[in-house]
Write a protein that holds these residues in place. Structure first.
Motif, PDB file in Angstrom:
ATOM      1  N   LEU A 367     -12.895   3.847  -7.458  1.00 32.61           N
ATOM      2  CA  LEU A 367     -11.562   4.096  -8.010  1.00 32.61           C
ATOM      3  C   LEU A 367     -11.056   5.510  -7.720  1.00 32.61           C
ATOM      4  CD1 LEU A 367      -9.320   2.799  -9.739  1.00 32.61           C
ATOM      5  CD2 LEU A 367     -10.397   3.847 -11.724  1.00 32.61           C
ATOM      6  N   GLU A 368     -11.946   6.488  -7.885  1.00 34.82           N
ATOM      7  CA  GLU A 368     -11.524   7.881  -7.679  1.00 34.82           C
ATOM      8  C   GLU A 368     -11.109   8.137  -6.240  1.00 34.82           C
ATOM      9  OE1 GLU A 368     -10.767  10.526  -9.591  1.00 34.82           O
ATOM     10  OE2 GLU A 368     -10.915   8.983 -11.141  1.00 34.82           O
ATOM     11  N   GLU A 369     -11.913   7.590  -5.331  1.00 33.97           N
ATOM     12  CA  GLU A 369     -11.595   7.800  -3.921  1.00 33.97           C
ATOM     13  C   GLU A 369     -10.275   7.112  -3.574  1.00 33.97           C
ATOM     14  OE1 GLU A 369     -14.478   6.237  -1.145  1.00 33.97           O
ATOM     15  OE2 GLU A 369     -13.107   6.714   0.507  1.00 33.97           O
ATOM     16  N   TRP A 370     -10.121   5.913  -4.109  1.00 32.05           N
ATOM     17  CA  TRP A 370      -8.900   5.149  -3.851  1.00 32.05           C
ATOM     18  C   TRP A 370      -7.675   5.906  -4.374  1.00 32.05           C
ATOM     19  CZ3 TRP A 370      -5.432   2.867  -7.401  1.00 32.05           C
ATOM     20  CH2 TRP A 370      -4.487   1.993  -6.829  1.00 32.05           C
ATOM     21  N   LYS A 371      -7.813   6.419  -5.579  1.00 28.52           N
ATOM     22  CA  LYS A 371      -6.717   7.172  -6.194  1.00 28.52           C
ATOM     23  C   LYS A 371      -6.324   8.371  -5.323  1.00 28.52           C
ATOM     24  CE  LYS A 371      -5.869  10.027 -10.298  1.00 28.52           C
ATOM     25  NZ  LYS A 371      -6.456  10.503 -11.575  1.00 28.52           N
ATOM     26  N   SER A 372      -7.314   9.104  -4.856  1.00 32.55           N
ATOM     27  CA  SER A 372      -6.972  10.302  -4.100  1.00 32.55           C
ATOM     28  C   SER A 372      -6.364   9.928  -2.741  1.00 32.55           C
ATOM     29  CB  SER A 372      -8.183  11.225  -3.940  1.00 32.55           C
ATOM     30  OG  SER A 372      -9.187  10.572  -3.230  1.00 32.55           O
ATOM     31  N   LYS A 373      -6.761   8.781  -2.204  1.00 31.70           N
ATOM     32  CA  LYS A 373      -6.133   8.347  -0.939  1.00 31.70           C
ATOM     33  C   LYS A 373      -4.664   7.980  -1.164  1.00 31.70           C
ATOM     34  CE  LYS A 373      -9.106   5.178   0.473  1.00 31.70           C
ATOM     35  NZ  LYS A 373      -9.772   4.154   1.317  1.00 31.70           N
ATOM     36  N   CYS A 374      -4.391   7.351  -2.295  1.00 31.68           N
ATOM     37  CA  CYS A 374      -3.002   6.987  -2.602  1.00 31.68           C
ATOM     38  C   CYS A 374      -2.132   8.235  -2.736  1.00 31.68           C
ATOM     39  CB  CYS A 374      -2.944   6.169  -3.890  1.00 31.68           C
ATOM     40  SG  CYS A 374      -3.621   4.505  -3.722  1.00 31.68           S
ATOM     41  N   PHE A 392      -2.925  -2.614  -1.043  1.00 32.82           N
ATOM     42  CA  PHE A 392      -3.505  -3.909  -0.671  1.00 32.82           C
ATOM     43  C   PHE A 392      -5.034  -3.873  -0.665  1.00 32.82           C
ATOM     44  CE2 PHE A 392       0.797  -5.104   0.621  1.00 32.82           C
ATOM     45  CZ  PHE A 392       0.836  -6.403   0.140  1.00 32.82           C
ATOM     46  N   GLU A 393      -5.609  -2.709  -0.509  1.00 26.21           N
ATOM     47  CA  GLU A 393      -7.062  -2.599  -0.695  1.00 26.21           C
ATOM     48  C   GLU A 393      -7.416  -2.948  -2.131  1.00 26.21           C
ATOM     49  OE1 GLU A 393      -8.888   1.149   0.331  1.00 26.21           O
ATOM     50  OE2 GLU A 393      -7.824   1.143   2.242  1.00 26.21           O
ATOM     51  N   ALA A 394      -6.613  -2.433  -3.047  1.00 26.59           N
ATOM     52  CA  ALA A 394      -6.849  -2.742  -4.465  1.00 26.59           C
ATOM     53  C   ALA A 394      -6.636  -4.230  -4.721  1.00 26.59           C
ATOM     54  CB  ALA A 394      -5.925  -1.899  -5.338  1.00 26.59           C
ATOM     55  N   VAL A 395      -5.648  -4.796  -4.056  1.00 34.14           N
ATOM     56  CA  VAL A 395      -5.385  -6.234  -4.202  1.00 34.14           C
ATOM     57  C   VAL A 395      -6.631  -7.025  -3.802  1.00 34.14           C
ATOM     58  CG1 VAL A 395      -4.092  -8.182  -3.243  1.00 34.14           C
ATOM     59  CG2 VAL A 395      -2.883  -6.078  -3.883  1.00 34.14           C
ATOM     60  N   LYS A 396      -7.200  -6.619  -2.682  1.00 32.67           N
ATOM     61  CA  LYS A 396      -8.396  -7.302  -2.184  1.00 32.67           C
ATOM     62  C   LYS A 396      -9.529  -7.224  -3.203  1.00 32.67           C
ATOM     63  CE  LYS A 396     -10.321  -7.755   2.425  1.00 32.67           C
ATOM     64  NZ  LYS A 396     -10.510  -7.123   3.730  1.00 32.67           N
ATOM     65  N   PHE A 397      -9.683  -6.061  -3.771  1.00 36.63           N
ATOM     66  CA  PHE A 397     -10.731  -5.868  -4.777  1.00 36.63           C
ATOM     67  C   PHE A 397     -10.470  -6.744  -6.011  1.00 36.63           C
ATOM     68  CE2 PHE A 397     -11.687  -3.501  -8.743  1.00 36.63           C
ATOM     69  CZ  PHE A 397     -13.051  -3.736  -8.758  1.00 36.63           C
ATOM     70  N   ILE A 398      -9.217  -6.776  -6.444  1.00 29.03           N
ATOM     71  CA  ILE A 398      -8.875  -7.585  -7.624  1.00 29.03           C
ATOM     72  C   ILE A 398      -9.181  -9.057  -7.361  1.00 29.03           C
ATOM     73  CG2 ILE A 398      -6.943  -8.419  -9.035  1.00 29.03           C
ATOM     74  CD1 ILE A 398      -5.694  -5.566  -8.607  1.00 29.03           C
ATOM     75  N   LYS A 399      -8.851  -9.522  -6.172  1.00 29.15           N
ATOM     76  CA  LYS A 399      -9.125 -10.923  -5.829  1.00 29.15           C
ATOM     77  C   LYS A 399     -10.618 -11.181  -5.823  1.00 29.15           C
ATOM     78  CE  LYS A 399      -4.820 -12.104  -4.943  1.00 29.15           C
ATOM     79  NZ  LYS A 399      -4.114 -12.969  -5.913  1.00 29.15           N
ATOM     80  N   ALA A 400     -11.374 -10.226  -5.304  1.00 25.55           N
ATOM     81  CA  ALA A 400     -12.832 -10.383  -5.273  1.00 25.55           C
ATOM     82  C   ALA A 400     -13.377 -10.445  -6.686  1.00 25.55           C
ATOM     83  CB  ALA A 400     -13.464  -9.227  -4.488  1.00 25.55           C
ATOM     84  N   ALA A 401     -12.849  -9.599  -7.557  1.00 26.75           N
ATOM     85  CA  ALA A 401     -13.301  -9.598  -8.953  1.00 26.75           C
ATOM     86  C   ALA A 401     -12.944 -10.922  -9.622  1.00 26.75           C
ATOM     87  CB  ALA A 401     -12.688  -8.423  -9.700  1.00 26.75           C
ATOM     88  N   LYS A 402     -11.780 -11.421  -9.292  1.00 29.41           N
ATOM     89  CA  LYS A 402     -11.353 -12.698  -9.858  1.00 29.41           C
ATOM     90  C   LYS A 402     -12.296 -13.815  -9.418  1.00 29.41           C
ATOM     91  CE  LYS A 402      -7.290 -15.674 -10.203  1.00 29.41           C
ATOM     92  NZ  LYS A 402      -6.173 -16.217  -9.419  1.00 29.41           N
ATOM     93  N   ASP A 403     -12.772 -13.729  -8.174  1.00 32.48           N
ATOM     94  CA  ASP A 403     -13.692 -14.733  -7.632  1.00 32.48           C
ATOM     95  C   ASP A 403     -15.123 -14.525  -8.093  1.00 32.48           C
ATOM     96  OD1 ASP A 403     -11.765 -15.995  -6.285  1.00 32.48           O
ATOM     97  OD2 ASP A 403     -12.512 -15.588  -4.268  1.00 32.48           O
ATOM     98  N   LYS A 413     -10.827  -0.678 -15.411  1.00 30.85           N
ATOM     99  CA  LYS A 413      -9.723  -1.642 -15.416  1.00 30.85           C
ATOM    100  C   LYS A 413      -8.464  -0.990 -15.979  1.00 30.85           C
ATOM    101  CE  LYS A 413      -7.979  -5.816 -17.544  1.00 30.85           C
ATOM    102  NZ  LYS A 413      -8.203  -7.007 -18.361  1.00 30.85           N
ATOM    103  N   ALA A 414      -8.635  -0.296 -17.103  1.00 36.86           N
ATOM    104  CA  ALA A 414      -7.481   0.378 -17.710  1.00 36.86           C
ATOM    105  C   ALA A 414      -6.911   1.429 -16.763  1.00 36.86           C
ATOM    106  CB  ALA A 414      -7.887   1.019 -19.030  1.00 36.86           C
ATOM    107  N   ALA A 415      -7.811   2.171 -16.126  1.00 39.15           N
ATOM    108  CA  ALA A 415      -7.358   3.227 -15.213  1.00 39.15           C
ATOM    109  C   ALA A 415      -6.645   2.630 -14.008  1.00 39.15           C
ATOM    110  CB  ALA A 415      -8.550   4.070 -14.765  1.00 39.15           C
ATOM    111  N   LEU A 416      -7.202   1.568 -13.474  1.00 41.94           N
ATOM    112  CA  LEU A 416      -6.587   0.928 -12.305  1.00 41.94           C
ATOM    113  C   LEU A 416      -5.215   0.367 -12.661  1.00 41.94           C
ATOM    114  CD1 LEU A 416      -6.784   0.056  -9.359  1.00 41.94           C
ATOM    115  CD2 LEU A 416      -7.985  -2.008 -10.097  1.00 41.94           C
ATOM    116  N   GLN A 417      -5.138  -0.242 -13.841  1.00 39.95           N
ATOM    117  CA  GLN A 417      -3.836  -0.775 -14.261  1.00 39.95           C
ATOM    118  C   GLN A 417      -2.803   0.338 -14.364  1.00 39.95           C
ATOM    119  OE1 GLN A 417      -5.210  -3.088 -17.745  1.00 39.95           O
ATOM    120  NE2 GLN A 417      -3.886  -4.721 -16.975  1.00 39.95           N
ATOM    121  N   GLU A 418      -3.233   1.423 -14.951  1.00 38.21           N
ATOM    122  CA  GLU A 418      -2.303   2.535 -15.138  1.00 38.21           C
ATOM    123  C   GLU A 418      -1.833   3.082 -13.792  1.00 38.21           C
ATOM    124  OE1 GLU A 418      -3.743   5.509 -17.936  1.00 38.21           O
ATOM    125  OE2 GLU A 418      -2.276   6.919 -17.091  1.00 38.21           O
ATOM    126  N   LEU A 419      -2.782   3.229 -12.868  1.00 35.28           N
ATOM    127  CA  LEU A 419      -2.428   3.769 -11.553  1.00 35.28           C
ATOM    128  C   LEU A 419      -1.528   2.810 -10.787  1.00 35.28           C
ATOM    129  CD1 LEU A 419      -5.841   5.310 -10.522  1.00 35.28           C
ATOM    130  CD2 LEU A 419      -3.676   6.549 -10.715  1.00 35.28           C
TER     131      LEU A 419
END
Length: 493
Positions: A367-374, A392-403, A413-419
């Motif tokens: 999450l931290e790395e993703w945030k700083s890239k954004c 869309f990287e985050a989208v991919k991760f969310i789909k994987a988590a859903k699966d 989860k809270a942090a990702l939602q907020e971001l």
RNA sequence: GGUCUCGUGGCCGAGUGGCUAGGCAGUGGUCUGCAAAACCUCGUACAGCGGUUCGAAUCCGCUCGAGACCUCCA
């Protein structure tokens, strides 16, 4: 305050670290529309681009004063002596008051930008509301020796200005006076101007000219470029941070603005000049004369012969965000449809995230790395295409988590939602599309539920002839059934 | 004519000296009674020619092509 934001400055033709003159305050001026007809899509792109810039500056914590003018008078139709401004010409054609025209198209402008989910500027001054200030500035420029009066009109003396300020005229647009002279010589008839490169600060009104004001020189109207110099300095000071507009305004409009301000105040008015690129339609420049134009409402309703279907304002906004603001962008059905699908996928993932059950730990996502890239993407001159790629990287991760192939901890989860909310809604300015087909009609919803239930019964009885018949008949009505583990939903095509 | 920008896989569109951008379409798969939808997988492209370099889509030159501004335009 310190941020890592870098912006491309047209003046230096380089990306520069963004350091406001008086942080945390930021003054931003954007050249607004001339309200003599419906706002067109090209205009919209510019304002959507600056809306993004405004939103990101706010997100970073800057206290921004965003000023965008309404040009309701003064832009000359042509350079000839009988030149009249666009507003009065249109008024005569439609036999109404000029301010009636102005009102009509100003309302349209606001309505369209609202549909695109643009935030309103803090101040939206009009040219006609600042005639007094414009006269004052002309007087200042005359007093400084950079303007002259001829027959009740006042012109800016470019060559005198240039001699005094080290050949600065042209520094924004890369022009040289000599080249400009060469280019304009044949156009120059028996002008009142001393030099073809001079430009009008005040024009004496012809008897037929409707919009006119008293001044020390004549009953007339202000020149093309003056209002922006006047209103930007009035509300943001003689020197402010960002001045923006479409790149077609670079010359002569913005060049003249610099000259006027500097002639009157002896300082450069703007620290960062920012210019957005043009929008084309089906590969060609939008132009009224060739008929290759598209009004926003024609786009939203699908009532046009340029594109295959209607597109919602938010999908269009997302489409624009997939290109960088300094690159040209082309509107076409294929490109917009691709954007629409991508947008829906992104929005779907946001819903999926809400419903994810948190796990003990987060796997397969930093999450931290993703945030700083954004943030790095946005800090690099508002690079929204890169930001969206990361989204869309985050989208991919969310789909994987859903699966069940990845997991996310509650805090992450809270942090990702907020971001995601910050990037998608606050910064990109997207919003969830209102319910399309379903939801707008209780009766239809009820009927559809009944039909879907009947089909479900048939399927459970393995009466596939009936269930397929239902599906096929709905298909003929352009209603598509979508089966999933959670049940069946439907959509109008 | 002058000034400038750009040419990326089927489409859109980032990047800019060595490391898979991304989206859409397409391929194969999972799921499904079948399909659709959904999800997963895959794809080595940078206009052409020449040069610089250990190495170029990325720098330089030329050629071809597209566009912007030079006149109102976001």
């Amino acid at each position: 305050m310190d941020t890592n934001l870098h912006v491309y400055n047209s003046l230096s033709a380089k990306k520069e670290k963004f350091e406001p003159i008086k942080a945390p305050f930021v003054g931003m001026y954007v050249c607004g529309p001339t309200v003599y007809s419906y706002v067109h899509l090209g205009n919209c792109r510019t304002f959507i681009s600056f809306d993004l810039i405004y939103r990101y500056l706010l997100h970073l914590g800057y206290k921004v004063r965003y000023v965008r003018n309404i040009t309701d008078a003064g832009h000359l139709e042509n350079d000839a002596d009988e030149g009249e401004d666009k507003i009065s010409k249109k008024a005569r054609l439609e036999a109404v008051e000029p301010m009636e025209i102005v009102q009509k198209y100003t309302l349209d402008f606001h309505e369209v930008l609202d549909k695109f989910n643009n935030l309103p500027p803090n101040i939206e001054p009009t040219a006609t509301g600042h005639i007094v200030e414009q006269i004052d500035m002309i007087q200042d420029i005359i007093n400084e020796g950079f303007a002259y009066e001829v027959n009740g009109s006042v012109y800016f003396d470019v060559e005198t200005y240039n001699a005094k300020f080290g050949n600065e005229y042209g520094k924004l647009s890369g022009r040289k006076i000599d080249e400009l002279m060469a280019g304009t010589r044949d156009l120059d008839g028996q002008s009142e101007k001393r030099s073809p490169v001079d430009f009008a600060l005040w024009k004496k009104a012809s008897p037929t000219h409707i919009m006119r004001w008293n001044s020390p020189w004549s009953v007339g109207f202000p020149g093309w470029h003056l209002e922006c110099s006047v209103m930007s300095s009035k509300y943001l000071g003689d020197s402010f941070d960002i001045h923006g507009g479409g790149m077609d305004l670079k010359f002569p409009h913005h060049e003249c603005e610099i000259a006027q301000c500097k002639a009157a105040n002896h300082q450069d008015p703007v620290k960062y000049w920012m210019h957005t690129n043009m929008l084309t339609l089906n590969g060609a420049r939008m132009s009224k004369s060739t008929g290759n134009t598209l009004l926003p409402n024609e786009l939203f309703t699908g009532n046009n012969d340029k594109l295959e279907k209607a597109f919602s304002p938010i999908v269009v906004r997302f489409f624009m965000m997939q290109a960088h603001y300094r690159s040209p962008l082309d509107f076409s059905s294929d490109a917009l449809m691709a954007a629409e699908k991508g947008y829906l996928r992104l929005m779907g993932a946001l819903n999926d995230l809400e419903e994810l059950k948190p796990a003990e730990t987060t796997t397969a996502f930093d999450l931290e790395e993703w945030k700083s890239k954004c943030y790095a993407a946005m800090d690099d001159d508002f690079n929204t295409p890169i930001l969206i790629a990361h989204l869309f990287e985050a989208v991919k991760f969310i789909k994987a988590a859903k699966d069940g192939k990845a997991s996310i901890a509650a805090t992450d989860k809270a942090a990702l939602q907020e971001l995601l909310n910050a990037f998608v809604f606050d910064i990109l300015g997207l919003e969830k599309e209102e319910q399309q087909a379903s939801g707008d009609d209780e009766l239809v919803d009820g009927l559809m539920k009944t039909i879907i239930d009947l089909r479900l019964d048939a399927r459970q009885r393995k009466d596939y002839a009936t269930s397929d018949r239902i599906r096929d008949h709905l298909q003929n009505l352009n209603i598509v059934l979508k089966d999933s583990k959670e049940g069946t939903s439907w959509e109008k095509e």
